[in-house]
Design an enzyme around this catalytic site. Structure first.
Site, mmCIF file in Angstrom:
data_model
loop_
_atom_site.group_PDB
_atom_site.id
_atom_site.type_symbol
_atom_site.label_atom_id
_atom_site.label_comp_id
_atom_site.label_asym_id
_atom_site.label_seq_id
_atom_site.Cartn_x
_atom_site.Cartn_y
_atom_site.Cartn_z
ATOM 1 N N HIS A 39 46.173 -77.986 50.501
ATOM 2 C CA HIS A 39 45.408 -78.951 49.684
ATOM 3 C C HIS A 39 45.581 -80.367 50.199
ATOM 4 O O HIS A 39 46.677 -80.805 50.536
ATOM 5 C CB HIS A 39 45.687 -78.818 48.191
ATOM 6 C CG HIS A 39 47.065 -79.172 47.730
ATOM 7 N ND1 HIS A 39 47.443 -80.460 47.437
ATOM 8 C CD2 HIS A 39 48.151 -78.398 47.478
ATOM 9 C CE1 HIS A 39 48.702 -80.466 47.032
ATOM 10 N NE2 HIS A 39 49.163 -79.238 47.050
ATOM 11 N N ASP A 80 53.988 -81.965 50.501
ATOM 12 C CA ASP A 80 53.063 -81.456 49.474
ATOM 13 C C ASP A 80 51.801 -82.278 49.471
ATOM 14 O O ASP A 80 51.721 -83.297 48.799
ATOM 15 C CB ASP A 80 53.738 -81.483 48.096
ATOM 16 C CG ASP A 80 52.915 -80.789 47.032
ATOM 17 O OD1 ASP A 80 51.971 -80.080 47.385
ATOM 18 O OD2 ASP A 80 53.231 -80.943 45.840
ATOM 19 N N GLU A 131 44.155 -80.163 43.967
ATOM 20 C CA GLU A 131 45.053 -79.104 43.489
ATOM 21 C C GLU A 131 46.016 -79.663 42.460
ATOM 22 O O GLU A 131 46.298 -79.037 41.434
ATOM 23 C CB GLU A 131 45.841 -78.508 44.671
ATOM 24 C CG GLU A 131 46.645 -77.256 44.323
ATOM 25 C CD GLU A 131 48.036 -77.532 43.749
ATOM 26 O OE1 GLU A 131 48.626 -76.620 43.162
ATOM 27 O OE2 GLU A 131 48.536 -78.668 43.878
ATOM 28 N N GLU A 132 46.506 -80.878 42.730
ATOM 29 C CA GLU A 132 47.538 -81.448 41.857
ATOM 30 C C GLU A 132 47.028 -81.775 40.457
ATOM 31 O O GLU A 132 47.801 -81.825 39.517
ATOM 32 C CB GLU A 132 48.136 -82.713 42.487
ATOM 33 C CG GLU A 132 48.844 -82.487 43.821
ATOM 34 C CD GLU A 132 50.128 -81.690 43.693
ATOM 35 O OE1 GLU A 132 50.456 -81.221 42.586
ATOM 36 O OE2 GLU A 132 50.812 -81.516 44.718
ATOM 37 N N ASP A 144 51.520 -73.978 50.778
ATOM 38 C CA ASP A 144 51.733 -75.065 49.806
ATOM 39 C C ASP A 144 53.156 -75.043 49.258
ATOM 40 O O ASP A 144 53.375 -75.232 48.070
ATOM 41 C CB ASP A 144 50.702 -74.957 48.664
ATOM 42 C CG ASP A 144 50.767 -76.148 47.713
ATOM 43 O OD1 ASP A 144 51.333 -77.193 48.105
ATOM 44 O OD2 ASP A 144 50.268 -76.032 46.584
ATOM 45 N N HIS A 200 56.769 -84.318 44.896
ATOM 46 C CA HIS A 200 56.235 -85.202 43.841
ATOM 47 C C HIS A 200 57.066 -86.479 43.638
ATOM 48 O O HIS A 200 56.989 -87.106 42.590
ATOM 49 C CB HIS A 200 56.113 -84.464 42.491
ATOM 50 C CG HIS A 200 55.125 -83.332 42.496
ATOM 51 N ND1 HIS A 200 54.707 -82.694 41.350
ATOM 52 C CD2 HIS A 200 54.460 -82.725 43.515
ATOM 53 C CE1 HIS A 200 53.827 -81.738 41.660
ATOM 54 N NE2 HIS A 200 53.675 -81.747 42.976
HETATM 55 ZN ZN LIG Z 1 51.100 -78.652 46.491
#
Ligand SMILES: [Zn+2]
Length: 494
Positions: free
Chosen positions: A312, A324, A358-359, A386, A457
């Site tokens: 993503h 990520d 996606e997030e 991912d 994140h």
């Molecule tokens: Zn991800």
């Protein structure tokens, strides 16, 4: 790993471990121990010819040497930066990746999708009253707004903090105990579980508080909700991530506090009343128009049949989205790049997809499922990376158990880079889960996740966290598997 042990045991017992075809030529109605060993290591009938297995080895070796994936990741993270859904950088990343894929001769389509457009604002918090406070002082609390959070008043709000470790403790409180207060869910991320390779399980155990915390808090009349960061980071790094609201429940501001600050608040609150001043000023703008980037490397015999390789493209905004999921995007780009450079044209189409958003709710993937709703039978396989870019030990597969046996020869090609394990999993990737549900065999590299949730994140998800050799190992897994699915004699079992 288990296979090696069996073969070693066979050697110790004096059984030949030559699995050559000649030994299988004589008619043997009952399977011998040798037959069974053959089946376990992928000897005997294979979906690939020796020439195809040699092509897999070339892809693997080229992936290990080629800096393409690393260079693309550097550009996405350092040059373009964070790629929050709906942001100018996400738009720039779409244009960039599409241009890179076009340059390789792939057929590129931008598929439109409406995506959330949430923008982070100011985010500050201080403890302003607590037992043992030195008069005239406050203590800073490190936190970050959760994705999708509503704002506090611009000047902030001040309220007492109530700390609970889990749902049970919340339910045990007297009615009205949280009304008008700031509710903190201090549920610990299980670092020991993560250290043993159970990062996903540790994440799953805590992320429910991030997702449902605001609904639970709104239900009991809290004015804001805080969650202990879902991840293993030290150094006072808060982890953002998506949260959720529910119609009919007041929407309250939501943030993640660093683990150290959650401990501080719990300690102080155990001694007496603690008051916090909290300011969060994020904004939710109207949904934005964005795109999945799709690049087809057309199949020579069955161009209508596709194998997806994907990651993503969007990321959170605190770091630059390296692990990520910039890594997942670039190892997928590398598949097309290697097919181009080595001049390999499989029977079926290899379809690169850079998923959008996606997030923030997987809107890109949902749009793909809507746009291609009758095409599941022509999706021969789908791969998503991912879970970072650490060493892959093999392949997760979702679908028929027979897929494991079918993939043995592919696993043998990947053994040279330590990626020979085949593990049946219920799901493989968020963006391809719709395809998995429709019976499309789906796959993901099994990445070492011991350290992933330390950075995931956070502001520390940056380019330096990706080890070039391990990134290449992931690219090798993606390239070998994509080619295997796209060029096999029969399609993967389903
Ligand atoms: Zn991800």
């Amino acid at each position: 790993m288990k296979i090696r042990i069996v073969v070693l045991a066979a050697l110790a017992a004096g059984i030949s471990t030559c699995f050559c075809a000649a030994q299988n030529a004589a008619p043997a109605p009952a399977p011998t121990m040798l037959d069974r060993l053959n089946a376990m290591i992928g000897g005997g009938k294979s979906a690939w010819t020796p020439e195809q297995l040699a092509a897999m080895e070339r892809l693997r070796d080229a992936a290990m040497k080629d800096p393409y994936a690393l260079n693309q990741l550097r550009h996405l993270t350092d040059n373009i930066g964070p790629r929050l859904s709906g942001s100018p950088q996400a738009g720039q990343a779409v244009e960039y990746v599409a241009a890179q894929m076009r340059a390789l001769g792939a057929e590129v389509t931008l598929e439109k999708a409406k995506v959330p457009h949430w923008v982070r604002g100011a985010e500050t918090a201080d403890v302003v009253a607590w037992p043992g406070q030195t008069p005239g002082t406050t203590q800073k609390v490190v936190l970050t707004a959760l994705g999708g959070s509503v704002a506090t008043p611009a000047e902030g709000l001040t309220a007492e903090v109530v700390v609970v470790d889990d749902w049970q403790q919340l339910h045990a409180l007297p009615t009205g105990a949280v009304k008008g207060k700031i509710l903190l869910f201090n549920h610990k991320f299980d670092k020991e579980l993560a250290a043993q390779g159970g990062g996903l399980e540790a994440y799953g155990g805590s992320v429910v508080y991030r997702g449902a915390g605001p609904i639970a808090g709104g239900t009991v009349g809290a004015v804001a909700v805080l969650v202990r960061s879902v991840g293993g980071a030290d150094y006072r790094l808060p982890h953002t991530g998506l949260t959720a609201y529910s119609d009919g429940v007041p929407k309250i501001p939501a943030a993640a506090v660093a683990a150290e600050d959650a401990d501080l608040l719990k300690d102080l609150a155990s001694q007496g009343p603690v008051k916090m001043h909290l300011t969060l000023t994020p904004q939710t703008l109207p949904d934005a128009e964005s795109y999945n980037v799709i690049a087809d490397w057309k199949g020579t015999e069955h161009p209508e049949q596709v194998v997806i390789v994907s990651g993503h493209l969007d990321s959170w905004d605190l770091g630059t989205g390296a692990i990520d999921d910039g890594a997942g995007v670039v190892v997928s780009m590398q598949v097309i790049h290697l097919l181009h450079d080595l001049g390999i044209h499989p029977k079926r189409t290899v379809r690169f997809v850079a998923w959008m958003s996606e997030e923030e709710g997987s809107e890109g993937a949902a749009q793909y499922m809507a746009d291609h709703k009758d095409e599941a039978p022509n999706h021969i396989g789908a791969i998503e990376s991912d879970l970072g870019a650490d060493h892959p030990t093999g392949i997760y597969y979702a679908g028929k158990p027979a897929l494991g046996q079918w993939l043995r020869p592919v696993a043998q090609v990947l053994e040279a880079i330590g990626a020979e394990t085949l593990v049946n999993a219920p799901e493989t990737g968020e963006d391809i889960s719709g395809l998995t549900e429709k019976g499309v065999p789906s796959f993901a590299p099994i990445q070492d996740n011991r350290f992933y949730f330390n950075y995931h994140h956070t502001a520390a998800d940056t380019f330096d966290k990706v080890d070039p050799k391990r990134l290449n190992e992931n690219a090798a897994v993606m390239a070998v598997l994509a080619y295997a699915l796209a060029d096999s004699a029969e399609t993967a079992p389903r």
